[in-house]
Design an enzyme around this catalytic site. Structure first.
Site, PDB file in Angstrom:
ATOM      1  N   ASN A 248       0.844  -1.195   0.000  1.00 19.87           N
ATOM      2  CA  ASN A 248       0.000   0.000   0.000  1.00 19.87           C
ATOM      3  C   ASN A 248       0.880   1.247   0.000  1.00 19.87           C
ATOM      4  O   ASN A 248       1.330   1.705   1.045  1.00 19.87           O
ATOM      5  CB  ASN A 248      -0.917  -0.024   1.224  1.00 19.87           C
TER       6      ASN A 248
ATOM      7  N   CYS B  84      -2.395   5.038  -0.065  1.00 23.04           N
ATOM      8  CA  CYS B  84      -3.525   5.468   0.755  1.00 23.04           C
ATOM      9  C   CYS B  84      -3.476   6.986   0.923  1.00 23.04           C
ATOM     10  O   CYS B  84      -2.487   7.523   1.428  1.00 23.04           O
ATOM     11  CB  CYS B  84      -3.526   4.800   2.120  1.00 23.04           C
TER      12      CYS B  84
ATOM     13  N   LYS C 251       0.438  -1.382  -4.983  1.00 17.07           N
ATOM     14  CA  LYS C 251      -0.853  -0.818  -5.408  1.00 17.07           C
ATOM     15  C   LYS C 251      -0.632   0.640  -5.760  1.00 17.07           C
ATOM     16  O   LYS C 251      -0.312   1.459  -4.894  1.00 17.07           O
ATOM     17  CB  LYS C 251      -1.883  -0.964  -4.297  1.00 17.07           C
TER      18      LYS C 251
ATOM     19  N   ASN D  60      -5.527   2.631  -6.746  1.00 16.67           N
ATOM     20  CA  ASN D  60      -6.149   3.009  -5.475  1.00 16.67           C
ATOM     21  C   ASN D  60      -7.134   4.157  -5.731  1.00 16.67           C
ATOM     22  O   ASN D  60      -7.415   4.503  -6.881  1.00 16.67           O
ATOM     23  CB  ASN D  60      -5.049   3.409  -4.476  1.00 16.67           C
TER      24      ASN D  60
ATOM     25  N   GLY E 103     -15.535   3.595  -6.595  1.00 14.44           N
ATOM     26  CA  GLY E 103     -16.850   3.286  -7.147  1.00 14.44           C
ATOM     27  C   GLY E 103     -16.916   3.513  -8.652  1.00 14.44           C
ATOM     28  O   GLY E 103     -15.949   3.956  -9.276  1.00 14.44           O
TER      29      GLY E 103
ATOM     30  N   GLY F 124     -11.316  -0.532 -10.003  1.00 16.64           N
ATOM     31  CA  GLY F 124     -11.982   0.753 -10.110  1.00 16.64           C
ATOM     32  C   GLY F 124     -13.450   0.618 -10.467  1.00 16.64           C
ATOM     33  O   GLY F 124     -13.815   0.582 -11.638  1.00 16.64           O
ATOM     34  N   GLY F 125     -14.292   0.526  -9.462  1.00 11.93           N
ATOM     35  CA  GLY F 125     -15.736   0.600  -9.669  1.00 11.93           C
ATOM     36  C   GLY F 125     -16.352  -0.566 -10.412  1.00 11.93           C
ATOM     37  O   GLY F 125     -17.389  -0.417 -11.063  1.00 11.93           O
TER      38      GLY F 125
END
Lengths: 313, 275
Positions: free
Chosen positions: A135, A138, A173, A200, A225, A251-252
């Site tokens: 990660n 973030c 990520k 992300n 989303g 992604g969504g």
């Protein structure tokens, strides 16, 4: 039936470096807890795998509330990586997770490069961890996080440090909050990454006009989303052309066709994120849609689809 | 109507079988969902219409009533934002995604205790079901407050159920004028037996009730209602600060899985607390 049998069902299995997944559908970090939280609602063995909530060395409290706000076809969040810490995960969650017969990918966090490496080392020593997602993206923590993912030198250094600390497949990520994502995908590849997760959340801001304050206590947040899907598909397509290592598209994703977009753009696997919150059992529907697509397009396996975008010249 | 006893949650696409308008933004909606029809008082369900357009997340709704014999449950709903409005706008026969029953409900009182329930606004909903669970004993009483008479749309329904009520409104258009805690305080010292308090409503009201309970050392449960994203403990959007006895400091706990009902003594209120 042999793999060459024309009547054989199309294969959904994919390979991410040394990691073999029974299908390309993963549950994204931060949307499925540590797996066990959703196990009563979705049969985890039907997933390619789960990516855990981000884990630091120690437990963390995360941000103040409000932490989430719904936006058009999107979710803005600033949870702040509340979590139980890698040791508690290894001791109390992992043994129970192993019974669920799914790939377990640990999302590795750190405030320093040393912390990333130590979390990676502890995760790698534990039985039942199949890969590490790093990660570096973030947006909701004050130290580390996105700072590592928006500077290519720091990206390289943290990936190289985790690479040295672990023999497991290493999957950074990527943050979408950069001008050119290919620079970061290449930095990861050069540092020894086995794949990259792409992407992300997008840094966003939602405002309560009455109070003139941000809707989230942290201020800004990460947008996820369906609202971000075309952005994420574009970045997946760019990254896939820039590196040889596999891409995991995120992604969504809310339906089989959404997953197919990422695969055609160049992803080898995908992660379902925000939709886990509203449709925890969406995987069966997506998997059925993928099978149907392969049959209709006479494809023997889903890997053959990756990067087949017919882009105008 | 039959009350059963909890069970694991299930996600179902289920039909809205009955819709009753209560005027303004209020309605009673009855769905068919076997698992939720076995919900305990204080539990909730996450609901969104089958066709939800650009609205991503479900919204949490407290269970107002259940009938496990017919597999139905009812919510009392106020359309306050886009998500609850979408559910409010459902017509009978249309379908919704319903995940439940979720969370921990109210704990049951001892036979010797006297139950005092405090409901503010649409927070009164779970006390309709709780009253059915309590009947015929121990004795119980419901204090129901709102901004105005128009904001007390459930009075007739609660009266029909024979629930002893004390009403209050901020503007005095129905019941006692002022906050719901006005008539509550004197009532706590009248009557036999020890009191157990239950509160559900706006945060400021629950904070005040928790303070009243703390002063008098009355056990009190509050049903907290922070912004909730998933209802299953994965988004961590709905955390509340809870001080457990054995822990050195308060921790962020998801209200959806560890609540929504908490012992009020454990809650660390944003206003400072326990008042």
């Amino acid at each position: 039936m042999t793999p060459d049998d024309p009547a054989a069902a199309p294969s959904l299995g994919v390979r991410i470096g040394a990691l073999t997944l029974k299908n390309p559908l993963l549950a994204a970090s931060g949307t499925c807890g540590y797996g066990l939280e959703i196990a009563h609602l979705v049969d985890l063995s039907t997933l390619g795998g789960i990516v855990t909530k981000g884990l630091y060395l120690a437990a963390r409290d995360g941000c103040e509330v409000p932490r989430i706000a719904e936006t058009p076809a999107g979710l803005l969040n600033a949870i702040g990586l509340q979590g139980i810490g890698i040791r508690a995960f290894v001791e109390s969650v992992l043994p129970r997770l192993q019974a669920h017969n799914t790939a377990v990918i640990v999302n590795v966090c750190g405030e320093t490069i040393e912390e990333y490496a130590e979390v990676a080392r502890l995760a790698s020593q534990a039985p039942g961890v199949h890969a590490l997602e790093i990660n570096i993206s973030c947006p909701n923590v004050k130290t580390g996080g996105i700072a590592f993912g928006t500077d290519p030198v720091m990206t390289h250094d943290v990936v190289a440090a985790v690479r040295r600390a672990s023999r497991l497949p290493v999957i950074p990520k990527l943050s979408p909050n950069v001008t050119d994502i290919t620079v970061f995908a290449r930095a990861c590849e050069e540092a020894g990454a086995d794949a990259v997760s792409c992407v992300n959340t997008f840094l966003g801001l939602a405002i309560d006009v009455e109070s003139r304050k941000p809707k989230l206590a942290f201020g800004t947040g990460g947008l996820s989303g369906p609202a971000i899907r075309p952005l994420a598909v574009r970045m997946t397509w760019q990254a896939a052309r820039a590196v040889k290592i596999p891409i995991i598209g995120i992604g969504g994703i809310a339906a089989a066709n959404d997953a197919l977009e990422f695969l055609i753009a160049g992803a080898t696997a995908v992660q379902v994120g925000t939709l886990n919150f509203s449709r925890p059992n969406i995987y069966a529907e997506i998997e059925a849609g993928l099978r149907d697509y392969l049959t209709r397009h006479d494809l023997k396996n889903i890997q053959a689809l990756s990067g087949t975008l017919q882009y105008p010249r | 109507m039959t009350v059963a006893s909890g069970g694991p949650p299930l996600d179902r696409l289920c039909a809205l079988v009955k819709r009753e308008s209560l005027g303004g933004a209020y309605a009673l909606l009855t769905f068919e969902h076997e698992e939720v029809s076995r919900a305990l008082a204080g539990q909730f369900a996450m609901i969104q219409p089958e066709i939800s357009g650009d609205l991503l997340l479900r919204r949490p709704f407290s269970i107002m009533d259940v009938d496990s014999a017919t597999g139905r449950f009812t919510i009392f709903l106020k359309a306050v934002g886009a998500g609850s409005k979408a559910v409010f706008d459902l017509r009978a026969g249309e379908r919704a995604r319903v995940l439940g029953p979720l969370g921990h409900g109210f704990s049951l009182p001892a036979a010797s205790e006297r139950v005092v329930m405090v409901g503010g606004g649409y927070g009164v909903a779970p006390f309709a079901l709780f009253s059915r669970v309590l009947k015929p004993s121990p004795p119980f009483h419901l204090f129901y407050g709102g901004r105005s008479a128009a904001e007390l749309p459930l009075v007739r329904e609660l009266e029909r159920r024979g629930i002893p009520l004390t009403l209050s409104t901020d503007d005095g258009t129905r019941g006692e004028k002022g906050r719901v805690t006005g008539p509550l305080v004197p009532a706590l010292s009248v009557g036999e037996g020890t009191v157990r308090l239950y509160a559900c409503g706006p945060e400021a009201m629950m904070h005040a009730v928790a303070g009243i309970a703390a002063e008098r050392e009355i056990p009190c449960e509050v049903s907290l209602d922070p912004w909730m994203g998933c209802g299953i403990g994965t988004c961590l959007g709905c955390v509340v600060k809870i001080q457990e006895p054995g822990e050195g400091r308060p921790r962020n706990r998801p209200a959806c899985t560890e609540g929504p009902v908490f012992d009020s003594r454990r809650v660390i209120w944003p206003q400072g607390g326990p008042a």
